[in-house]
Design a protein around this motif. Structure first.
Motif, PDB file in Angstrom:
ATOM      1  N   UNK A 128      -8.393  -5.454  -8.976  1.00  0.00           N
ATOM      2  CA  UNK A 128      -8.936  -5.682  -7.636  1.00  0.00           C
ATOM      3  C   UNK A 128      -8.110  -4.962  -6.567  1.00  0.00           C
ATOM      4  N   UNK A 129      -6.928  -4.434  -6.964  1.00  0.00           N
ATOM      5  CA  UNK A 129      -6.117  -3.662  -6.019  1.00  0.00           C
ATOM      6  C   UNK A 129      -5.149  -2.777  -6.784  1.00  0.00           C
ATOM      7  N   UNK A 130      -5.014  -1.531  -6.364  1.00  0.00           N
ATOM      8  CA  UNK A 130      -3.981  -0.615  -6.863  1.00  0.00           C
ATOM      9  C   UNK A 130      -3.498   0.211  -5.684  1.00  0.00           C
ATOM     10  N   UNK A 131      -2.193   0.311  -5.502  1.00  0.00           N
ATOM     11  CA  UNK A 131      -1.717   1.227  -4.470  1.00  0.00           C
ATOM     12  C   UNK A 131      -1.687   2.646  -5.040  1.00  0.00           C
ATOM     13  N   UNK A 132      -1.370   3.601  -4.202  1.00  0.00           N
ATOM     14  CA  UNK A 132      -1.453   5.006  -4.603  1.00  0.00           C
ATOM     15  C   UNK A 132      -0.500   5.321  -5.761  1.00  0.00           C
ATOM     16  N   UNK A 133       0.695   4.727  -5.732  1.00  0.00           N
ATOM     17  CA  UNK A 133       1.672   4.984  -6.798  1.00  0.00           C
ATOM     18  C   UNK A 133       1.163   4.473  -8.136  1.00  0.00           C
ATOM     19  N   UNK A 151      -1.493   6.771  -9.546  1.00  0.00           N
ATOM     20  CA  UNK A 151      -0.905   8.000 -10.101  1.00  0.00           C
ATOM     21  C   UNK A 151      -0.242   7.748 -11.446  1.00  0.00           C
ATOM     22  N   UNK A 152       0.533   6.679 -11.550  1.00  0.00           N
ATOM     23  CA  UNK A 152       1.241   6.400 -12.801  1.00  0.00           C
ATOM     24  C   UNK A 152       0.277   6.012 -13.918  1.00  0.00           C
ATOM     25  N   UNK A 153      -0.686   5.171 -13.609  1.00  0.00           N
ATOM     26  CA  UNK A 153      -1.573   4.663 -14.656  1.00  0.00           C
ATOM     27  C   UNK A 153      -2.646   5.671 -15.061  1.00  0.00           C
ATOM     28  N   UNK A 154      -2.778   6.743 -14.286  1.00  0.00           N
ATOM     29  CA  UNK A 154      -3.699   7.797 -14.721  1.00  0.00           C
ATOM     30  C   UNK A 154      -3.228   8.423 -16.022  1.00  0.00           C
ATOM     31  N   UNK A 155      -1.937   8.319 -16.333  1.00  0.00           N
ATOM     32  CA  UNK A 155      -1.367   8.859 -17.577  1.00  0.00           C
ATOM     33  C   UNK A 155      -1.334   7.805 -18.684  1.00  0.00           C
ATOM     34  N   UNK A 156      -1.757   6.595 -18.358  1.00  0.00           N
ATOM     35  CA  UNK A 156      -1.825   5.524 -19.357  1.00  0.00           C
ATOM     36  C   UNK A 156      -3.272   5.173 -19.690  1.00  0.00           C
ATOM     37  N   UNK A 157      -4.179   6.082 -19.448  1.00  0.00           N
ATOM     38  CA  UNK A 157      -5.574   5.812 -19.755  1.00  0.00           C
ATOM     39  C   UNK A 157      -6.411   5.565 -18.524  1.00  0.00           C
ATOM     40  N   UNK A 174       0.820  -1.215   0.000  1.00  0.00           N
ATOM     41  CA  UNK A 174       0.000   0.000   0.000  1.00  0.00           C
ATOM     42  C   UNK A 174       0.855   1.267   0.000  1.00  0.00           C
ATOM     43  N   UNK A 175       1.957   1.283   0.743  1.00  0.00           N
ATOM     44  CA  UNK A 175       2.807   2.473   0.856  1.00  0.00           C
ATOM     45  C   UNK A 175       4.116   2.332   0.077  1.00  0.00           C
ATOM     46  N   UNK A 176       4.203   1.348  -0.813  1.00  0.00           N
ATOM     47  CA  UNK A 176       5.444   1.127  -1.574  1.00  0.00           C
ATOM     48  C   UNK A 176       5.691   2.287  -2.547  1.00  0.00           C
ATOM     49  N   UNK A 177       6.953   2.722  -2.723  1.00  0.00           N
ATOM     50  CA  UNK A 177       7.248   3.785  -3.696  1.00  0.00           C
ATOM     51  C   UNK A 177       7.043   3.331  -5.137  1.00  0.00           C
ATOM     52  N   UNK A 178       7.062   2.010  -5.357  1.00  0.00           N
ATOM     53  CA  UNK A 178       6.777   1.489  -6.693  1.00  0.00           C
ATOM     54  C   UNK A 178       5.286   1.184  -6.807  1.00  0.00           C
ATOM     55  N   UNK A 179       4.797   1.213  -8.037  1.00  0.00           N
ATOM     56  CA  UNK A 179       3.401   0.905  -8.254  1.00  0.00           C
ATOM     57  C   UNK A 179       3.145  -0.589  -8.139  1.00  0.00           C
ATOM     58  N   UNK A 180       1.988  -0.950  -7.595  1.00  0.00           N
ATOM     59  CA  UNK A 180       1.603  -2.359  -7.508  1.00  0.00           C
ATOM     60  C   UNK A 180       0.104  -2.452  -7.717  1.00  0.00           C
ATOM     61  N   UNK A 181      -0.310  -3.394  -8.573  1.00  0.00           N
ATOM     62  CA  UNK A 181      -1.735  -3.622  -8.777  1.00  0.00           C
ATOM     63  C   UNK A 181      -1.955  -5.111  -9.035  1.00  0.00           C
ATOM     64  N   UNK A 182      -3.167  -5.550  -8.675  1.00  0.00           N
ATOM     65  CA  UNK A 182      -3.531  -6.951  -8.841  1.00  0.00           C
ATOM     66  C   UNK A 182      -4.766  -7.009  -9.733  1.00  0.00           C
TER      67      UNK A 182
END
Length: 365
Positions: A56-61, A64-70, A31-39
């Protein structure tokens, strides 16, 4: 008699509970990892084939990153994203990871080239976990390095071309130097027998002329043609002597500076360039009253010869009637001004911009 029953959960229920526990544990860690993680979990059609994926899961990073990928958000399906082409391409790779179990690494670009992500895909339960890293700085550095390498390669090729030109110029200079030494030696060898020829012609003309005055006019008339032939031969010998003198002057390699007649230097340069000028232009002289200049006679003659030959080559062959080479001398204060003008086509702005560039030439190499 009562019948005993098994109150433990069914296998499917236990598997779902296990998966939920794993997902919860993963979410807590990432959840607080500096890298992005999603399931993402697989959505299968009735035949069991993966037809889509659901986040089913995305951390905050990751959000933020995938908001620029659609864009990507929990509960959203992949093929329902705002960029169908990108979604289809990613879906094909994601499905392959789920079906084969083989991990995969992707590098994707967004916002032109403003964002680069490295995606690492692993199968997780009946879906996959995607870790994302922002690699934009390293990609930009890589692009900058590649651009510098291309620039360096172009510069190296340019320098190689300049070195080849310099080598050719040096070779040409050595050839000219050898030709000059040869011309000086040949001129010296010609001068010796030429002196005998000139002297004997002069004696023969004097004696036959005196004899013609003393003999019968009818016999003297018969000597007129031989005397004219001898006179022509004498003028030819003098012409050879003048050419040899010009060659030896041009071939002189010392650095001696002395008073030089500019007009004489121009004239012997014209003599050597006569073959270039004959079919190209008429020569017009506009000589002013100028003093001698302190210079090296051979080098000054070479400069004039180069200017005259270049001017001649700027005019088409066969245009001697319509083209003119003009030599102008004048005095400006304590200096002498020499101009070589031609009526050729001139230089284009591109060539004019490179006129002082070392080794640049428009002539065929």
């Amino acid at each position: 008699m009562p019948i005993a029953t098994d109150a433990s959960p069914a296998p499917a229920a236990r598997s779902e509970e296990h998966g939920a526990a794993l997902l919860s544990a993963l979410a807590e860690v990432e959840r607080t990892s500096p890298d992005g993680c999603m399931v993402l979990r697989s959505l299968r059609d009735p035949s069991g084939v993966v037809a889509d994926f659901e986040w089913v899961f995305l951390n905050a990073t990751a959000e933020r990153l995938f908001s620029r990928l659609g864009g990507a958000r929990q509960g959203q399906r992949m093929l329902e994203s705002g960029q169908p082409a990108r979604a289809q391409a990613h879906f094909a790779v994601y499905r392959q990871v789920v079906e084969t179990g083989q991990s995969c690494v992707l590098e994707v670009m967004a916002d032109g080239e403003a964002l680069w992500l490295r995606l690492t895909l692993h199968r997780f339960l009946d879906g996959l976990v995607v870790r994302s890293q922002d690699i934009t700085p390293s990609k930009l550095s890589e692009r900058e390095r590649d651009a510098r390498l291309v620039e360096a390669e172009l510069l190296a090729r340019q320098r190689a071309g300049e070195l080849d030109s310099a080598r050719e110029q040096l070779l040409q200079s050595e050839k000219l130097s050898m030709a000059g030494q040869l011309a000086a030696g040949v001129g010296h060898e010609i001068n010796n027998p030429l002196a005998f020829v000139t002297g004997n012609l002069h004696v023969a003309i004097e004696q036959l002329s005196a004899l013609a005055r003393d003999i019968n006019p009818l016999l003297a008339e018969r000597l007129r043609d031989p005397l004219q032939a001898l006179e022509d031969a004498r003028r030819g010998a003098e012409r050879i002597r003048a050419i040899v003198k010009d060659l030896r002057t041009l071939a002189r390699t010392d650095d001696h500076l002395g008073p030089v007649d500019v007009h004489a230097a121009l004239e012997f340069s014209l003599t050597l360039a006569a073959a270039h000028l004959r079919q190209r232009a008429r020569v017009e002289r506009r000589y002013g009253s100028v003093p001698r200049v302190r210079a090296n006679e051979g080098r000054l003659g070479q400069v004039f010869l180069n200017l005259i030959v270049n001017a001649a080559q700027a005019m088409p062959e066969g245009g001697a009637v319509s083209h003119t080479l003009t030599l102008v001398t004048s005095r400006e204060g304590g200096q002498v001004r020499v101009e070589v003008r031609d009526t050729g086509q001139g230089m284009s702005p591109e060539v004019l911009g490179r006129v002082f560039e070392p080794f640049f030439t428009t002539k065929p190499q």
